[in-house]
Design an enzyme around this catalytic site. Structure first.
Site, PDB file in Angstrom:
ATOM      1  CE  LYS A 151       2.910   0.401   4.686  1.00  0.00           C
ATOM      2  NZ  LYS A 151       2.465   0.181   3.213  1.00  0.00           N
ATOM      3  NE  ARG A 204       4.032  -8.278  11.900  1.00  0.00           N
ATOM      4  CZ  ARG A 204       3.577  -6.905  11.679  1.00  0.00           C
ATOM      5  NH1 ARG A 204       2.099  -6.824  11.453  1.00  0.00           N
ATOM      6  NH2 ARG A 204       4.091  -5.800  11.432  1.00  0.00           N
ATOM      7  CD  GLU A 237      -3.008   1.146   2.516  1.00  0.00           C
ATOM      8  OE1 GLU A 237      -3.625   1.984   2.687  1.00  0.00           O
ATOM      9  OE2 GLU A 237      -2.492   0.309   3.388  1.00  0.00           O
TER      10      GLU A 237
END
Length: 531
Positions: free
Chosen positions: A269, A259, A31
């Site tokens: 982020k 992750r 993104e």
């Protein structure tokens, strides 16, 4: 010998069941609302490696469905980072490329009675979802007719409603223990300019709706994501089954893996953006951050990062990795490529009484560089002890040491200033290094006082004072105030021509590189990692 991870085994199993190997396709879908971090490298490496192994496409698709947070500058930064890491994509796409197709597919769901326009606000919808252990409350607008929903959805697209006035929801199961299936939102009204489509659209698809459908439209075979999207899996499959073409038997599958979590750091982020806004770090490329641009500026190499990702592997088990493992691979690579030079941080002056000239020595380990040896030199203050102890083998009165790539010297006496502090040490040097070498107790680095020059140094420590900052609410309160320390040092002349692409080992200190703000008049070095 390479052992297949669980994802490779699942893919091989799919192939054995009849999935055409030539139809395999993988993607990395960032993104564009910030810079990539180390956690993204795991995803890039995984998808690229699979594409390379199975000789199939690797697609870079930007998930640009939120005009509020996304900017074109992040697009460029992401592409720069991926290229720097050494990965290449065969096709570059955007979720916004499919806005019209997604809109048409949404209308298809409405006509199937699988989606409806809800005229409630966000708070009301959230409250009606309840919890996994409670029965959800159905929207009073859930049973609108297909024709009414189509008209309302078209009016949403035409900009007839204000933001938050209504949304399009999928009609699934308000009693499902999986909250993701309790009539998730597919479209919301955002009257914001999109960096790519400009003002063409005022309704934007949510991640849950756009992601899987983009996979379907792009013929992605395996959609790989981290474990926080595990609850999205049933929704991902539900949407695919609603829109699939009867003739298309090849449908994308979502598989999850753990992750990447690194101790004393954050992989978010959103949280990094908070640190930037609070001015706790300089920007996205602050060398203390685990962003790819930050690691690059710090002096990390693509090879060391990829070797780290390769070693930790792919699994379903969540874990927190030690920074030392990443630094191990970094040091291993830097040891192979770094130029060895001499820099003194806390200088102590030595005056060599029986040496009255400058002799240019040749140091063969780094490009046969020339080293000026003169009457006055600097050594580290910590390398001299006024009163010798049994376990101290560096310079002291009457003690002989070897100067790196130069001569043997012996300290004779101490000259102090009026405050009682050492002004300089008087020494004697020995011309024949070979005969006296056996008597030298250690080897010290040094620089010529006359020919050395000052440089600025940035030392970096752990960004946070706590091991798991991602697990606390007020994580920004735990930023280490001493995570960046500035210092000055004196360098040998060779470093005047230091290059940004090179890495340097300051002998007995650590690995360093030029910072991007460095100039020929003001050389600034970042500590990459200590020895």
């Amino acid at each position: 010998m390479h052992q297949n991870n669980f994802l490779e085994k699942l893919i091989d199993k799919d192939i054995k069941k009849g999935f055409p190997k030539e139809k395999l396709s993988f993607r990395f879908p960032p993104e564009p609302n910030g810079y990539l971090h180390l956690g993204h490298v795991k995803s890039i490496y995984l998808n690229f490696s699979l594409a390379e192994k199975y000789k199939c496409p690797f697609i870079l698709r930007f998930d640009d469905t939120n005009p509020i947070k996304e900017e074109s500058k992040f697009i460029q930064a992401i592409k720069t980072d991926i290229k720097w890491l050494g990965f290449k994509w065969v096709k570059e796409t955007y979720a916004s490329d499919y806005f019209l197709e997604l809109y048409k597919l949404a209308k298809k769901l409405i006509l199937k009675g699988k989606a409806y326009v809800d005229s409630q606000n966000k708070k009301e919808i959230k409250e009606q979802r309840k919890t996994s252990y409670e029965v959800g409350i159905k929207s009073p607008f859930r049973n609108r007719s297909k024709q009414e929903n189509i008209k309302l959805f078209e009016k949403m697209k035409a900009g007839c409603f204000n933001e938050g006035e209504c949304v399009l929801r999928a009609k699934i199961d308000m009693n499902s223990p999986n909250l993701k299936l309790r009539d998730p939102i597919m479209y919301r009204i955002l009257k914001k300019k999109h960096y790519k489509t400009k003002k063409k659209w005022v309704i934007y698809p949510t991640y849950d709706w756009a992601h899987g459908q983009n996979d379907y439209l792009e013929k992605i075979s395996h959609s790989l994501c981290t474990l926080e999207f595990k609850h999205n899996n049933p929704l991902y499959n539900w949407f695919i089954l609603q829109i699939k073409n009867k003739n298309n038997v090849i449908l994308p599958k979502q598989y999850e893996y753990s992750r990447l979590n690194l101790n004393y750091s954050i992989m978010s982020k959103k949280k990094i953006q908070i640190l930037i806004k609070k001015k706790l770090v300089d920007n996205w490329d602050d060398p203390r951050l685990p962003t790819i641009s930050g690691l690059r500026r710090r002096g990390f190499t693509p090879k060391s990062i990829c070797n780290f990702i390769k070693e930790i592997g792919i699994s379903k088990r969540e874990n927190n990795l030690e920074i030392s493992l990443l630094e191990f691979h970094l040091k291993k690579h830097l040891n192979q490529i770094a130029y060895r030079v001499m820099v003194v941080f806390n200088p102590l002056t030595l005056i060599i009484e029986n040496f009255n000239k400058t002799k240019w020595l040749i140091e063969k380990t780094t490009n046969n560089r020339k080293l000026p040896f003169s009457r006055e030199i600097y050594i580290e203050s910590k390398d001299f002890l006024e009163t010798k102890t049994d376990n101290f083998f560096r310079l002291s009165i009457g003690q002989k040491v070897r100067l790196k790539a130069a001569f043997i010297i012996k300290a004779k006496s101490i000259i102090k200033n009026n405050n009682g502090n050492i002004k300089y040490i008087l020494c004697k040097f020995y011309q024949n290094r070979n005969k006296t070498n056996k008597k030298a107790t250690s080897t010290l680095h040094w620089v010529s006082k006359k020919y050395s020059f000052p440089i600025n140094i940035n030392f970096y420590g752990k960004l946070f004072n706590i091991k798991f900052p991602n697990k606390v609410k007020n994580f920004s309160n735990y930023v280490n105030e001493n995570s960046k320390i500035k210092a000055k040092a004196y360098a040998e002349p060779y470093l005047k021509n230091a290059k940004h692409e090179n890495k340097y080992q300051f002998l007995r200190s650590g690995y360093f590189c030029l910072d991007k703000e460095s100039s020929s008049q003001n050389l600034i070095f970042n500590q990459i990692v200590s020895l």
